[in-house]
Design a protein around this motif. Structure first.
Motif, short mmCIF file in Angstrom:
data_model
loop_
_atom_site.label_atom_id
_atom_site.label_comp_id
_atom_site.label_asym_id
_atom_site.label_seq_id
_atom_site.Cartn_x
_atom_site.Cartn_y
_atom_site.Cartn_z
N GLY A 185 0.80 -1.22 0.00
CA GLY A 185 0.00 0.00 0.00
C GLY A 185 0.84 1.27 0.00
N MET A 226 1.21 2.53 -3.42
CA MET A 226 -0.03 2.87 -4.11
C MET A 226 -0.24 4.38 -4.11
N LEU A 227 -0.55 4.92 -5.27
CA LEU A 227 -0.82 6.35 -5.41
C LEU A 227 -2.18 6.53 -6.08
N PRO A 228 -2.88 7.61 -5.78
CA PRO A 228 -4.13 7.87 -6.50
C PRO A 228 -3.85 8.10 -7.98
N ALA A 242 -9.42 9.24 -7.07
CA ALA A 242 -8.85 8.71 -5.82
C ALA A 242 -8.52 7.22 -5.91
N THR A 243 -8.88 6.56 -7.01
CA THR A 243 -8.57 5.14 -7.19
C THR A 243 -7.06 4.95 -7.16
N GLU A 244 -6.59 4.00 -6.37
CA GLU A 244 -5.15 3.84 -6.18
C GLU A 244 -4.56 2.76 -7.08
N ASP A 283 -0.44 1.09 -8.30
CA ASP A 283 0.98 1.03 -7.99
C ASP A 283 1.74 2.15 -8.71
N LYS A 284 2.68 2.78 -7.99
CA LYS A 284 3.42 3.90 -8.54
C LYS A 284 4.13 3.55 -9.84
N HIS A 328 -11.87 0.27 -9.62
CA HIS A 328 -11.36 -1.06 -9.31
C HIS A 328 -12.36 -2.11 -9.78
N THR A 359 -0.74 -4.00 -9.19
CA THR A 359 0.69 -3.92 -8.92
C THR A 359 1.43 -4.93 -9.78
#
Length: 673
Positions: A343, A346-348, A379-381, A383-384, A429, A528
């Motif tokens: 987490g 995880m970025l928005p 706002a959905t996250e 992986d960077k 998601h 991810t």
């Protein structure tokens, strides 16, 4: 003190400030922020913060340009100027120049003097053009502040802990000096002996004077970021013959302070800083390399935990009850730790979406179109690493939607549509995946035109293709429906690269379109790339992992369903379709694990889909499903055809992850059957 160690934080925060400025200016231009003065305040504060930091580090080109920006924004804040489209355009151009200046300062490269001069000229022209009217308005406005008689007298005593919050009193003095002739008297009563001096503590204080023509707001702004970290007294009036220290005593102790609350803050700076930290500091900056190292360590922990679980399966559960209970708890804690650490990365998805309002504005203006951008699910996250790699495909799809999809205003009016087209970006998601959609309400795809262009370029296509098969043709290399070559389109490079980039992330892309109503491009991506759900299969005595997101079904084919074409390649009949059949043992140079003849065990076919194509993988056995930690094989060894990565199993063995996309590219076309 070596302040260069703070450069990285300054550049990162400044880029965030520029993003905030750009977003606010676009909001003002669209009318969304016109009624709320807070939008202008946000833009002003971002410019002021950048200016202060640049002055501290000596980046004069950045300081000078942001000073002009501040002046223009301050007039808008005070209601003496309306930010019309011309002013917003000049401000946006200055934001672009500031980005290039920050990059030049960060990397030590040359400054684009021409761009800087053009930005300054634009701001100067706006300020000069509005100055007479603003002055007249100010003269007739009873509420406008008049210059004070005499000089400003300022007593400024920093809290001992000011340096620890990243603020520098000298920066404030320089900013005050930029407004007029600054008189300075330094108070060093608290300065200890050299042997007792703490380099991280502020000991000096100042009595300062400024001309009365300087606006009070300019003085307040200089101290805006340190109001809670100093004791401050500001007075106006004719100077008395006595020294300023006597006329406005400098509060160096609580008993001498004119403002008890401020004196308490100065007397107990640790408590004040702790209180502020508890209220506002709810995040910290951590280098991505540290997060990646943490994720790698957690991955190793997951592997070790799986190894312990596998070894414990042979133990007597009654005799080793305490041990088995501990291993169950370890597995639970490891899973929770793994999810928590993942987490962190995880970025928005707003990290990617936020750059498109400006791009949409500029492209629409260049093409003479009116476009309204709507975003959903910011706002959905995700992986960077996935977000960073999805930006380029999204840029191409957004440009395509504006250039090819949306019509000119007159065309939309003739079609009975609103002359302003709508472009939408949404994210949501769906299970272990994220779905990103890029849609427009434009003209839609032309089936006949695509088929004609495909025929001209010799792109193979099935007979009587469905709409989905026709839309899929736009992903063919070199395909383009543009009649003219522009800087935006017409070169036939783009959509095929979009699909390859998305496939490299383990994702899929598809198109939905309806003539006259618009087009939607749907992208499905794994949350991810560090951990994937996989199907374990046995092939030639080895274990391989097939990403579960690509698996459609598995079956036991009969010999009659397998055909051979061209004397070598094989295809498998699955209901009414023929799919390329790939023997993974032969693909990876492994010995066949089955006996010859009638007693040969029946092999299993796993049907997968990648890059819009389906194929069947021939394996010996299905071992089960599990989450695996992906290790980059290319960075640790070298790139291998048909392999996208590796993982370590619970028993310590290395298992390769099957690259279904790469196998699909080299497999024969089903139509060959």
């Amino acid at each position: 003190m070596d302040i260069t160690r703070f450069h990285a934080a300054f550049f990162e925060e400044s880029r965030e400030g520029l993003d905030a400025m750009e977003s606010g200016l676009l909001s003002l231009e669209s009318g969304a922020g016109a009624a709320d003065g807070e939008t202008i305040n946000v833009i002003f504060r971002a410019a002021h913060s950048i200016k202060g930091g640049a002055a501290t580090f000596g980046f004069t080109s950045v300081t000078d340009l942001t000073h002009l920006l501040e002046t223009l924004l301050d007039e808008a804040r005070a209601g003496r100027r309306v930010l019309d489209p011309a002013a917003i355009g000049a401000l946006l151009a200055s934001v672009d120049v500031l980005r290039s200046l920050l990059a030049a300062c960060e990397h030590g490269s040359a400054i684009d003097a021409a761009a800087l001069a053009a930005a300054r000229a634009g701001l100067d022209a706006l300020l000069a053009g509005e100055a007479p009217a603003a002055s007249a308005a100010a003269g007739t406005d009873a509420g406008a502040p008049a210059p004070v008689q005499g000089d400003w007298r300022i007593a400024f005593a920093p809290a001992p802990s000011m340096f620890m919050t990243g603020n520098d009193p000298l920066r404030i003095l320089r900013e005050l000096a930029s407004h007029g002739e600054l008189g300075v008297e330094c108070i060093d009563e608290r300065l200890p002996a050299f042997s007792e001096m703490d380099p991280f503590e502020a000991y000096l204080a100042w009595n300062l004077t400024l001309p009365g023509s300087v606006p009070r707001e300019a003085i307040d702004e200089a101290f805006a970021w340190v109001a809670d970290e100093c004791t401050l007294g500001i007075e106006a009036g004719t100077l008395a013959p006595a020294p300023v220290v006597e006329a406005a005593p400098l509060p160096l102790a609580p008993a001498a302070a004119a403002a008890p609350v401020q004196a308490a803050a100065a007397a107990d700076p640790v408590a004040a800083v702790s209180r502020r930290s508890g209220d506002t500091d709810n995040s910290i900056r951590v280098a991505v390399s540290k997060v990646d190292a943490l994720i790698n360590l957690v991955g190793e922990l997951v592997i070790t935990q799986a190894m312990l679980r596998q070894r414990s399966e042979h133990l007597d559960p009654v005799a080793n009850e305490a041990l088995m209970s501990g291993l169950v708890q370890l597995e639970r804690n490891t899973r929770d730790l793994q999810e928590s650490v993942m987490g962190v990365r995880m970025l928005p998805v707003d990290f990617a979406f936020s750059r498109f309002p400006r791009m949409v504005r500029d492209i629409a203006a260049r093409l003479g179109k009116k476009v309204q951008l709507r975003t959903h699910g910011e706002a959905t996250e995700l992986d960077k690493g996935v977000i960073e790699k999805i930006v380029d495909p999204l840029v191409h799809l957004v440009r395509n939607a504006i250039d090819h999809g949306l019509e000119l205003p007159e065309e939309r009016r003739a079609a009975g549509k609103d002359e302003t087209g709508t472009l939408s970006l949404s994210a949501a998601h769906q299970g272990a995946n994220i779905v990103i959609e890029i849609g427009d309400d434009g003209r839609g795809l032309s089936r006949e035109r695509i088929l004609r262009k495909a025929a001209e370029r010799g792109i193979p296509m099935p007979d009587n293709p469905t709409d989905a098969q026709v839309w899929d043709l736009v992903f063919a290399p070199g395909f383009s429906t543009a009649d003219t070559l522009t800087d935006l389109s017409g070169r036939g490079v783009g959509m095929d690269v979009v699909r390859k980039n998305i496939a490299a992330l383990g994702g899929q892309v598809e198109i939905r379109s309806r003539a006259g109503h618009g087009t939607t491009v749907v992208i499905r991506l794994p949350l991810t790339m560090a951990i994937v759900d996989g199907m374990s299969v046995a092939v030639g005595g080895e274990v391989f992992i097939v990403p579960l997101s690509m698996v459609i079904e598995s079956l036991l084919p009969s010999p009659a369903d397998v055909r051979t074409i061209a004397g070598e390649a094989r295809v498998l009949r699955v209901r009414e379709d023929y799919l390329p059949l790939v023997d993974l043992a032969g693909q990876y140079g492994l010995p066949a694990s089955r006996a010859e003849g009638d007693e040969a065990p029946q092999r299993i076919a796993v049907v997968v889909e990648a890059d819009g194509r389906r194929l069947a993988l021939e394996v010996d056995e299905l071992l089960g499903q599990q989450q695996v930690v992906v290790k980059n094989l290319e960075s640790n060894y070298k790139r291998i055809a048909g392999v996208s990565g590796a993982t370590i199993l619970g028993d310590g063995r290395v298992a390769l992850i099957v690259d279904a996309g790469g196998l699909a590219q080299s497999a024969p076309l089903p139509a060959a059957a």
